[in-house]
Design an enzyme around this catalytic site. Structure first.
Site, PDB file in Angstrom:
ATOM      1  N   VAL B  15       0.854  -1.193   0.000  1.00 53.39           N
ATOM      2  CA  VAL B  15       0.000   0.000   0.000  1.00 53.39           C
ATOM      3  C   VAL B  15       0.887   1.239   0.000  1.00 53.39           C
ATOM      4  O   VAL B  15       0.620   2.215  -0.721  1.00 53.39           O
ATOM      5  CB  VAL B  15      -0.965  -0.011   1.201  1.00 53.39           C
ATOM      6  CG1 VAL B  15      -1.810   1.260   1.215  1.00 53.39           C
ATOM      7  CG2 VAL B  15      -1.866  -1.241   1.156  1.00 53.39           C
ATOM      8  N   CYS B 148     -11.158  -2.508   0.717  1.00 56.65           N
ATOM      9  CA  CYS B 148     -11.248  -2.372  -0.746  1.00 56.65           C
ATOM     10  C   CYS B 148     -12.565  -2.870  -1.329  1.00 56.65           C
ATOM     11  O   CYS B 148     -13.159  -2.224  -2.192  1.00 56.65           O
ATOM     12  CB  CYS B 148     -10.071  -3.048  -1.426  1.00 56.65           C
ATOM     13  SG  CYS B 148      -9.734  -4.732  -0.890  1.00 56.65           S
ATOM     14  N   ARG B 233     -11.696 -15.318  -3.562  1.00 59.28           N
ATOM     15  CA  ARG B 233     -10.494 -14.851  -4.248  1.00 59.28           C
ATOM     16  C   ARG B 233     -10.406 -15.571  -5.595  1.00 59.28           C
ATOM     17  O   ARG B 233     -10.594 -16.789  -5.659  1.00 59.28           O
ATOM     18  CB  ARG B 233      -9.259 -15.188  -3.414  1.00 59.28           C
ATOM     19  CG  ARG B 233      -7.982 -14.577  -3.910  1.00 59.28           C
ATOM     20  CD  ARG B 233      -7.808 -13.144  -3.541  1.00 59.28           C
ATOM     21  NE  ARG B 233      -7.649 -12.924  -2.117  1.00 59.28           N
ATOM     22  CZ  ARG B 233      -7.673 -11.729  -1.544  1.00 59.28           C
ATOM     23  NH1 ARG B 233      -7.861 -10.637  -2.273  1.00 59.28           N
ATOM     24  NH2 ARG B 233      -7.531 -11.589  -0.248  1.00 59.28           N
ATOM     25  N   HIS B 240     -11.801  -5.890  -8.075  1.00 57.17           N
ATOM     26  CA  HIS B 240     -12.777  -6.721  -7.376  1.00 57.17           C
ATOM     27  C   HIS B 240     -14.105  -6.638  -8.125  1.00 57.17           C
ATOM     28  O   HIS B 240     -14.647  -5.548  -8.340  1.00 57.17           O
ATOM     29  CB  HIS B 240     -12.978  -6.224  -5.944  1.00 57.17           C
ATOM     30  CG  HIS B 240     -11.797  -6.447  -5.051  1.00 57.17           C
ATOM     31  ND1 HIS B 240     -10.672  -7.164  -5.416  1.00 57.17           N
ATOM     32  CD2 HIS B 240     -11.569  -6.063  -3.757  1.00 57.17           C
ATOM     33  CE1 HIS B 240      -9.812  -7.208  -4.403  1.00 57.17           C
ATOM     34  NE2 HIS B 240     -10.320  -6.542  -3.396  1.00 57.17           N
ATOM     35  N   THR B 326      -6.696  -1.619  -5.445  1.00 53.34           N
ATOM     36  CA  THR B 326      -5.566  -0.925  -4.813  1.00 53.34           C
ATOM     37  C   THR B 326      -5.570   0.571  -5.123  1.00 53.34           C
ATOM     38  O   THR B 326      -4.822   1.310  -4.510  1.00 53.34           O
ATOM     39  CB  THR B 326      -4.204  -1.529  -5.220  1.00 53.34           C
ATOM     40  OG1 THR B 326      -3.938  -1.225  -6.578  1.00 53.34           O
ATOM     41  CG2 THR B 326      -4.171  -3.028  -4.996  1.00 53.34           C
TER      42      THR B 326
END
Lengths: 347, 347, 347, 347
Positions: B15, B148, B233, B240, B326
């Site tokens: 990050v 996220c 996942r 996502h 991200t």
């Protein structure tokens, strides 16, 4: 025991190849006829088809001449992996001519007289075959198995019907092998998700209600469950994963649900059919299972694995189910259908 | 305009690296301090960290000395990408010492006085900062952004609140970059689905209600929506994907929903903030969209794309949403938070 | 026949798990001892290890207590899948204490008295065991198998030595399972190629020359072939693919080479050892083979498949070879080593 | 400056789409004509083509009518991404009619009068255009760029020619986007390696020698280097990785080679052409680079990255090269070709 000769319609396609692979060592059935399109007819299978499975192609099949997809030379029992663009008419022609067509194609699945069969779930639906004969006048019959993602769902739901199954929300994560060959271009799916599979959601929503329905008065009364499906494609070779949430009128305990799954059996297990897994459903207790890579091939790909049962804040319970889409969800379940019919004296 | 100096806590992690990459060309903020664990302190960033992004590492950052993660030399504004195992105490220490901590970590998200901010959705929650000061006595403050997968969901739901949002069922298909580095072993995810992400379902179910909640009387009243989440996942690098079904008391038309998404704007758009996308939500009309490979980088990864709106037989509507986990889901939204605070005079 | 008890050193690691999986149904060997690090000792295997293979973990192993990795309670025959950071000393301690250590670790491979064995290729190297005993004074012995990519190369090259093998250029495309667990982060390899594997090129270049060497005067004279290797990692689960070019002094015809591969056999085939494939090398004639997905599991993963033999404009011939890295390239070849030693009376 | 109108032949295919994407913001060229097969002609581009790139399709192109692939309405400068099954005749027809065809197709690449151009490597070969006119009588001309894997190789080799390049052994690991759409079925490549790409090895071996050749007496004298290629397909989206070993008569030091790569420049850099990267070749010093995921998009995908230079025990040096196959290896290099011709007054 003498072998029972079988034919394969659509033998050169991927479902046809799966039939050949799964029947290679079958104790009862022996592939003695291959039918395919006019382009393949007259060639040996080896020349007509590009074999795309890791299983070895049996020499006897490789050297066999491919026939046109017309009744005539075929044995009485014919497995069909025909493409749905042609399956409707060809399968009807075979049934009319006296063949027993055990089909993986979607064309006849929803016809009122055609069993849509998962042998552990609704063997009783074979009683439809009388009505099928009456309404069609065919000397033969057609028996179908459901769409691959529906097989996994309907199997996992079957033991829950006793608890008053009312609602089912499902999102699928489906393997690329479900789309056949050439199927999904790698350009589209490598490192990607495609959140849509044409016609798949409708199939899940309607086929499941027929499968879970009740035979009465010569017809199937559909199960009243309301289903809402979203289907996606993911970069997985084999195995459809399904995120499922259910509403159950009886509000059973989690232990009762797991017990229902674990103790679930059907005619294939009672009759010890060659392709029947010991238990159609296995519940996995690890927090991160089932997974395609680890669980899809359990018992030759014929077991549906289930895991992550937990309360759902909107319905009653949610869980994850997984099944091998080209084995339990296609060629394997079709072969199990034929095994059941043989042992029930319906061949 | 003179640059505003900023620091990065957890600079060597993934990050932290995303913060560095996104700030490389930022018109307002300039990275002038890097904080990391004792193991990295005293080394140049280049020596302390393995740079794992396709973006080029700016030389100025590469050659900068990494400091210990303690207040002191850092500028007033600090972005935090600290691991949750240490973020709680360190971020509090920085806030106590007078820093404004804009954090991506989960530790303080659910604290009553801490804004859990998506600038387009709940800019008003910045009013919590007074209460935060009173209850903690800190000279500085902490502002957080959501998990996220929650960012994508809450953004897509925000324009639906006007229709009386009651229920949300969601299944996620999450990219591997969400797990950081080394994160998910390839052994586990290549060609596979892992149907479980530890703690993720709870975060979605609780964080979303805070984000969509209302500021009143110095606190946030949570939104009453009931959410049920399943998180998985999948072998996708970034993005996502979320399969979502919603119950809406007002039963709007599909057109009204699409109009609500399309016209949705917030303070970042009004203020024309540097990291703000033209529209936070874009509705795609193609039947098979959104897709990570095609849509995740739209407007620098700051746009949430939505598609497949259609009726749900169990609730009212279902659809698919996608966001860059991200960027919009982590470092990008944190930077947008800081931009908003700067323009609102809160720095 | 009574079972031969065996132990597994490094039982909880991925190579250890492969040993357990492959020995689950072994006709001769039975796992009766598990050794691992102090952290695992004293727990059942089920509690000590996360089982990561699709094969089912045998209950008997699952419930067995894990021991510390020290000689004492272990049977005479011990398979070692220890990590190379500790294998050197532990394996030596077991050999000193009288155990026969059949190791997959790299530590002792290049020691002059230690056979580096592929049973079909250099069974004769077992004659080194006398020298090993003399030079070490150990009551037991250590026998090793090569690095996974070397096994594939050396097997494919062995039948070419008769043609005067002078040079070998090789580029590998290696599966992620070769790196163990957690191994390669998905962040690094999903949709990617990593053109470097630490130490792997050196292993290929040196181990191969020892394997193809000649036993004479109590030692191995290395084969004079010059090898140049480049090793890469690709997003494949199992199976190392190798692009190989060879210089052959005798300039055989392609037919002679294919005949040499096809007729190649060794002691395991002569003795009909349980893990021996019918033929160690199979030549595939299709233009696009071998492929990991289609060919890696042939004969239980113990066959090396070869294809695409064609002239090389720089050396004499080039071809592609493939082998299962965790079976033929690791646990499987180690078990074959032990089977050979048992039948040769060396246990 | 007024825009230069350009046309695109094969506009609906994947190379055509890449042309459109790369020209969307081009400072000189503006797409004003789209040519495709009869099936697409008469439709808008939006209706004729399924847009498959993450880049946004410009509205102006989307709404443009597609024309048949016949000279007539097209501008003088035409980019061709036609399929090789039809490119030969159509491109010749356009050249005959006076068009300057800048083609990515293979059909005319090896014709003696046709430049096979990488602008940094062999700009001088444009001198062939006179001979092309004389031998064909065409009013227009055809200029081609090499096959995608050849572009990467030839660029990396160009600076080595000064050291007496004698031999090149290469194994490629090629991305799926190189095969167009639908291209490689996911069934074949997901988690797999295909060790064969039809015709690719021949192209590399012959095209490279033409590109590196010398213009003299109105023709190209091929470079004498002997090349041996093996080509494979791997599950990577974009970026061809190449494992290369070279023999160099002069035996330079590694430093000299790296200096040769790093200082390498061509006419595009001298002329500061819009699509020219600052340096055509970048050498990466990290041990595990270049990698497709991290390096392929450097400088808009126009830079070839090189790494891992080290001695080769069979030739002199080995290294790894990487380039973006659809940008530097296809549409991008073609656009750079046109830019060079424009600045050289050849349009």
């Amino acid at each position: 025991m003498a072998h029972i000769p079988v034919g394969i319609l659509g033998a050169t396609g991927m479902v046809g190849q799966q039939f050949i692979a799964l029947l290679a060592e079958h104790p009862w059935f022996k592939v003695e006829w291959l039918g395919a399109s006019a382009r393949s007819a007259g060639k040996t299978f080896r020349d007509a088809a590009a074999w795309r499975l890791p299983n070895r192609l049996p020499d006897e099949v490789a050297n066999r001449m491919v026939d046109a997809a017309e009744p005539g030379g075929a044995p009485r029992l014919v497995f069909s992996g025909l493409d749905s663009s042609v399956a409707g008419e060809i399968e009807a022609a075979f049934a009319r001519a006296g063949h027993l067509v055990v089909s993986n194609s979607r064309n006849h699945r929803m016809a009122p007289g055609v069993p849509l069969l998962i042998p552990e779930v609704n063997a009783e639906h074979l009683k439809l075959l009388d009505a099928q004969g009456e309404s069609t006048g065919w000397r033969g019959r057609i028996v179908t198995n459901p769409n691959c993602s529906t097989v996994v769902l309907a199997t996992a739901l079957a033991p829950l019907c006793q608890f008053g199954l009312k609602t089912t929300m499902i999102t699928t994560l489906q393997a690329i092998s479900g789309a056949g060959y050439p199927g999904v271009p790698s350009w589209d799916i490598l490192g990607n998700v495609i959140p849509h599979i044409g016609g798949e959601e409708e199939k899940i929503e309607t086929e499941t209600r027929k499968i879970l329905g009740t035979f009465a008065n010569g017809r199937i009364e559909y199960h009243p469950v309301t289903i809402s499906a979203t289907t996606t494609r993911v970069p997985v070779q084999n195995g459809h994963t399904e995120s499922i949430s259910v509403g159950l009128a009886e509000r059973p305990t989690p232990e009762a649900i797991i017990e229902a799954w674990t103790s679930f059996k059907g005619r294939p297990q009672d009759l010890d059919l060659p392709s029947a897994p010991p238990r159609p459903i296995v519940y996995l207790t690890e927090a991160n299972r089932p997974q395609p890579l680890l669980d899809v091939n359990r018992d030759g790909g014929m077991t549906v694995t289930v895991g992550r049962l937990r309360p759902c804040s909107l319905f009653d319970y949610k869980f994850v189910a997984l099944g091998h889409n080209t084995i339990r969800g296609a060629a394997g379940v079709a072969i199990l259908n034929a095994e059941l019919m043989h042992r029930e004296g319906l061949l």
